[in-house]
Design a protein around this motif. Structure first.
Motif, PDB file in Angstrom:
ATOM      1  N   THR A 144       0.685  -0.899  -0.334  1.00 32.47           N
ATOM      2  CA  THR A 144       0.126   0.093  -0.215  1.00 32.47           C
ATOM      3  C   THR A 144       0.375   1.310   0.822  1.00 32.47           C
ATOM      4  O   THR A 144       0.635   2.723  -0.306  1.00 32.47           O
ATOM      5  N   SER A 145       1.558   1.221   0.943  1.00 37.45           N
ATOM      6  CA  SER A 145       3.017   2.334   0.781  1.00 37.45           C
ATOM      7  C   SER A 145       3.784   2.490  -0.671  1.00 37.45           C
ATOM      8  O   SER A 145       4.445   3.308  -1.257  1.00 37.45           O
ATOM      9  N   ALA A 202       6.728   6.307   3.867  1.00 37.60           N
ATOM     10  CA  ALA A 202       5.986   4.707   4.644  1.00 37.60           C
ATOM     11  C   ALA A 202       5.502   5.758   5.977  1.00 37.60           C
ATOM     12  O   ALA A 202       4.072   4.769   6.576  1.00 37.60           O
ATOM     13  N   ARG A 203       5.830   7.084   6.693  1.00 38.72           N
ATOM     14  CA  ARG A 203       5.402   7.514   7.073  1.00 38.72           C
ATOM     15  C   ARG A 203       4.221   8.351   7.344  1.00 38.72           C
ATOM     16  O   ARG A 203       2.990   8.180   8.397  1.00 38.72           O
ATOM     17  N   ALA A 210      -3.906   4.755  10.888  1.00 40.78           N
ATOM     18  CA  ALA A 210      -4.209   5.045  12.485  1.00 40.78           C
ATOM     19  C   ALA A 210      -5.401   5.465  12.238  1.00 40.78           C
ATOM     20  O   ALA A 210      -6.364   5.379  12.305  1.00 40.78           O
ATOM     21  N   LEU A 211      -5.372   6.899  11.143  1.00 37.43           N
ATOM     22  CA  LEU A 211      -6.363   7.552  11.058  1.00 37.43           C
ATOM     23  C   LEU A 211      -8.055   7.241  10.649  1.00 37.43           C
ATOM     24  O   LEU A 211      -8.808   6.907  11.331  1.00 37.43           O
ATOM     25  N   SER A 236      13.864  -3.798   7.827  1.00 37.05           N
ATOM     26  CA  SER A 236      13.175  -2.791   7.472  1.00 37.05           C
ATOM     27  C   SER A 236      12.323  -1.196   7.473  1.00 37.05           C
ATOM     28  O   SER A 236      11.715  -1.384   8.708  1.00 37.05           O
ATOM     29  N   PRO A 237      13.710  -0.280   7.790  1.00 41.54           N
ATOM     30  CA  PRO A 237      12.804   0.656   8.351  1.00 41.54           C
ATOM     31  C   PRO A 237      11.718   1.584   7.804  1.00 41.54           C
ATOM     32  O   PRO A 237      10.962   1.606   8.757  1.00 41.54           O
ATOM     33  N   ASN A 238      10.938   1.315   6.698  1.00 43.84           N
ATOM     34  CA  ASN A 238      10.165   1.564   6.438  1.00 43.84           C
ATOM     35  C   ASN A 238       8.383   0.167   5.941  1.00 43.84           C
ATOM     36  O   ASN A 238       7.488   1.029   6.822  1.00 43.84           O
ATOM     37  N   ALA A 239       9.306  -0.960   5.716  1.00 45.29           N
ATOM     38  CA  ALA A 239       7.895  -1.192   5.973  1.00 45.29           C
ATOM     39  C   ALA A 239       7.875  -2.181   7.549  1.00 45.29           C
ATOM     40  O   ALA A 239       6.056  -2.018   7.963  1.00 45.29           O
TER      41      ALA A 239
END
Length: 307
Positions: A144-145, A202-203, A210-211, A236-239
């Motif tokens: 999705t990201s 990713a963030r 979350a929203l 992974s810092p993003n996954a």
């Protein structure tokens, strides 16, 4: 305004048509990248840096040239829309996820196993229905990201060069960004560039997940808690952000023993609920669709403000 209009129209095209079934430009890029790899491959990082720079740089230059083809606002919007449609994979992602849920719900395990390789690299033959659901759910969370939120972000800030450049970066990571004997050094630049390119998207994907968690019966606080507690443990810092937030939003637990064709990996636990089951996969698909739509709105608004 041409960038904003093009992003919106391109997103709509992806919603209606999905990926082109034949002659997909990304597949063509992958074939070209494989040919360049055969010419440049050496077992060292310097060769990998050259490989990454030649291919990504060439695509960015081509994107800038394509953007200039639009002689007015309408023309630039059309070029941007076509580029956006080319790089987005969100519609195809949710279509496959929904089809996987359909097959699992009707007990068609063999059909679901045949479908899994189009989502991820797990070994489907060792997975039962819930294992297949977990594998598909984790892939939907990450992609999705990667397949929707990230290209829209890059399109909003850098237009056609950003759209095409991001897809080149992500494709090369999928091709050579592995920590195995062949690519540990050569693929280092591709993997690190992909990490950087996805850092912000990713963030954003995590925040939107979350929203929008209440749409699937979740709570934003639970999703954010899973992000803070578990994401950093992922390789992974993003996954890790995308998967942990999805796990919290759905109230399930992801990670654990993961069977790939090349062997077994023990992934960190993400989320604190029960292991996902087939109905959770359908909820993940709905949440992915909502996140993609919200990301498109954010991208269009960002492009408008930058115009």
């Amino acid at each position: 305004m041409s960038t904003a209009a093009g992003l919106g129209l391109g997103f709509a095209l992806d919603r209606v048509f999905g990926d082109p079934r034949r002659w997909h430009p990304v597949a063509g890029f992958g074939s070209g990248a494989a040919a360049v790899e055969s010419a440049l491959y050496r077992d060292d990082r310097a060769a990998g840096v050259v490989y990454e720079a030649v291919l990504v740089g060439g695509v960015v230059v081509a994107g800038a040239a394509a953007q200039r083809l639009g002689r007015n606002e309408f023309g630039r919007a059309v070029v941007t829309a076509l580029a956006t449609w080319t790089v987005l994979g969100g519609r195809s992602l949710v279509r496959v996820g929904r089809e996987m849920a359909d097959r699992l719900e009707t007990g068609d395990i063999d059909g679901a196993r045949a479908l899994l390789p189009s989502l991820c690299g797990r070994d489907p033959e060792v997975l039962d229905a819930d294992g297949l659901a977990r594998a598909a759910l984790e892939s939907i969370a990450e992609n999705t990201s990667d397949a929707a939120v990230a290209p829209l972000c890059w399109g909003a800030v850098a237009g056609v060069p950003g759209l095409l450049g991001y897809r080149a970066v992500n494709t090369l990571d999928a091709m050579v960004g592995y920590r195995n004997d062949r690519y540990r050094e050569f693929g280092w630049a591709a993997a690190r560039t992909d990490d950087l390119a996805n850092l912000v998207p990713a963030r954003l994907s995590g925040v939107l997940t979350a929203l929008l968690a209440p749409l699937v019966g979740g709570h934003p606080r639970t999703a954010l808690a899973a992000w803070r507690r578990d994401a950093a443990a992922h390789p992974s810092p993003n996954a890790g952000v995308a998967e942990a937030t999805m796990a919290g939003a759905l109230g399930v637990r992801l990670g654990g023993r993961t069977q790939y064709r090349h062997g077994v990996e023990l992934r960190p636990t993400l989320g604190s609920g029960p292991a996902p089951r087939v109905p959770d996969l359908r909820r993940a698909v709905r949440l992915s669709e909502a996140v993609q739509l919200a990301a498109a709105a954010v991208a269009v608004l960002t492009a408008v403000r930058r115009s």
